[in-house]
Design a protein around this motif. Structure first.
Motif, PDB file in Angstrom:
ATOM      1  N   GLU A  83       0.727  -1.563   0.250  1.00 45.59           N
ATOM      2  CA  GLU A  83      -0.213   0.128  -0.036  1.00 45.59           C
ATOM      3  C   GLU A  83       0.680   1.082  -0.281  1.00 45.59           C
ATOM      4  OE1 GLU A  83      -3.354   0.876   0.261  1.00 45.59           O
ATOM      5  OE2 GLU A  83      -3.096  -2.031  -0.488  1.00 45.59           O
ATOM      6  N   TYR A  84       1.952   1.406   1.012  1.00 48.00           N
ATOM      7  CA  TYR A  84       2.944   2.305   0.654  1.00 48.00           C
ATOM      8  C   TYR A  84       3.862   2.263  -0.436  1.00 48.00           C
ATOM      9  CZ  TYR A  84       6.744   5.214   1.678  1.00 48.00           C
ATOM     10  OH  TYR A  84       8.522   6.143   1.773  1.00 48.00           O
ATOM     11  N   LEU A  85       4.218   1.563  -1.164  1.00 49.49           N
ATOM     12  CA  LEU A  85       4.620   1.576  -2.332  1.00 49.49           C
ATOM     13  C   LEU A  85       3.710   1.610  -3.761  1.00 49.49           C
ATOM     14  CD1 LEU A  85       7.112  -1.334  -2.251  1.00 49.49           C
ATOM     15  CD2 LEU A  85       7.691   0.534  -2.295  1.00 49.49           C
ATOM     16  N   GLN A 121       5.780   6.565   5.479  1.00 41.97           N
ATOM     17  CA  GLN A 121       5.294   7.772   5.032  1.00 41.97           C
ATOM     18  C   GLN A 121       6.205   8.151   6.284  1.00 41.97           C
ATOM     19  OE1 GLN A 121       1.759   9.516   4.011  1.00 41.97           O
ATOM     20  NE2 GLN A 121       0.254   7.373   4.073  1.00 41.97           N
ATOM     21  N   GLU A 122       6.106   8.273   7.086  1.00 42.77           N
ATOM     22  CA  GLU A 122       7.380   9.354   8.307  1.00 42.77           C
ATOM     23  C   GLU A 122       8.550   8.765   7.268  1.00 42.77           C
ATOM     24  OE1 GLU A 122       6.814   8.959  12.169  1.00 42.77           O
ATOM     25  OE2 GLU A 122       4.832   9.946  11.719  1.00 42.77           O
ATOM     26  N   LEU A 123       8.645   7.807   7.197  1.00 41.81           N
ATOM     27  CA  LEU A 123      10.692   7.537   7.353  1.00 41.81           C
ATOM     28  C   LEU A 123      10.407   7.628   5.697  1.00 41.81           C
ATOM     29  CD1 LEU A 123      12.957   5.368   7.510  1.00 41.81           C
ATOM     30  CD2 LEU A 123      11.777   3.874   6.141  1.00 41.81           C
ATOM     31  N   GLY A 124       9.729   7.660   4.683  1.00 45.06           N
ATOM     32  CA  GLY A 124       9.862   7.711   3.123  1.00 45.06           C
ATOM     33  C   GLY A 124      10.946   7.153   2.805  1.00 45.06           C
ATOM     34  N   ASP A 125      11.642   6.444   2.625  1.00 45.85           N
ATOM     35  CA  ASP A 125      12.336   5.114   1.653  1.00 45.85           C
ATOM     36  C   ASP A 125      11.716   4.597   1.106  1.00 45.85           C
ATOM     37  OD1 ASP A 125      14.640   3.716   1.303  1.00 45.85           O
ATOM     38  OD2 ASP A 125      15.574   4.754   3.014  1.00 45.85           O
ATOM     39  N   VAL A 126      11.649   3.801  -0.187  1.00 44.85           N
ATOM     40  CA  VAL A 126      10.575   3.177  -0.907  1.00 44.85           C
ATOM     41  C   VAL A 126      11.435   2.810  -0.877  1.00 44.85           C
ATOM     42  CG1 VAL A 126      10.509   3.109  -3.352  1.00 44.85           C
ATOM     43  CG2 VAL A 126       9.214   5.526  -2.208  1.00 44.85           C
TER      44      VAL A 126
END
Length: 218
Positions: A83-85, A121-126
């Protein structure tokens, strides 16, 4: 739609993976590569793990289901990462080919297994999220496609490419255990979205098959 996308994905395996996924998984070189990757990702921990943590990696899909660690039919960790990706990584150039930082990936793994709230989302590291997804699939005891069905999947695409293949593939995937079927369907739907952005992320169906083929067939 699912079987059509899956058919396109599996069609690329023989040409992108030499003698096929089955041969790759059986080769000594692939075994060495798999073990080397585990060593790279597995960073020794200086602190003892919380005994209340639930193991998510290296656990069968059936066991994850039994423990209630599923969301919408797929492992919770997979759901969160995909979902994040989907929201933040579809246009990332080199998605799934550029590895995330080893320490960041390991920290994410610990957070998921500790039961803590993971704020991707806070990490922001795809790249780290993509690497963790590949790690989860790589450590599945039976793989996404159970080993008992490997020869039949490979043989299906050695017999030639014809209209009957998609129908045969549809019949074959119905034989997957429910947990494996749901995960395969979910991943293929996601990878179809990734491939649609191949001009930005440089990951067309062929490249995705190269990356995920060994993870699907272990």
């Amino acid at each position: 739609m699912f079987s059509s996308g899956l058919h396109q994905f599996f069609q690329t395996l023989p040409e992108r993976m030499g003698a096929g996924a089955l041969a790759i998984c059986q080769s000594k070189a692939a075994v060495r590569l798999k073990e080397d990757m585990k060593k790279i990702v597995a960073v020794p921990l200086s602190e003892e793990k919380n005994p209340t943590c639930k193991k998510l990696f290296g656990v069968s899909l059936q066991e994850l289901q039994r423990q209630g660690l599923m969301e919408n039919g797929v492992p919770t960790v997979v759901w969160s990462l995909v979902e994040y990706l989907t929201l933040h990584g579809l246009t990332q150039e080199g998605l799934f080919r550029v590895n995330g930082n080893v320490k960041v990936v390991d920290r994410l793994r610990q957070q998921f297994e500790s039961g803590a709230r993971v704020e991707l989302q806070e990490l922001g590291d795809v790249c780290a999220a993509a690497s963790l997804l590949k790690l989860f699939l790589r450590e599945l005891p039976e793989g996404v496609i159970p080993s008992a069905l490997h020869p039949r999947f490979i043989q299906l695409f050695k017999d030639g490419r014809c209209d009957a293949q998609e129908h045969s593939l549809r019949d074959l995937i119905r034989e997957l255990p429910d947990t494996h079927y749901c995960l395969l369907k979910y991943l293929c739907q996601f990878l179809t979205k990734v491939a649609k952005h191949h001009l930005q992320n440089r990951m067309n169906v062929h490249n995705l098959a190269t990356v995920f083929g060994p993870n699907f067939f272990q």
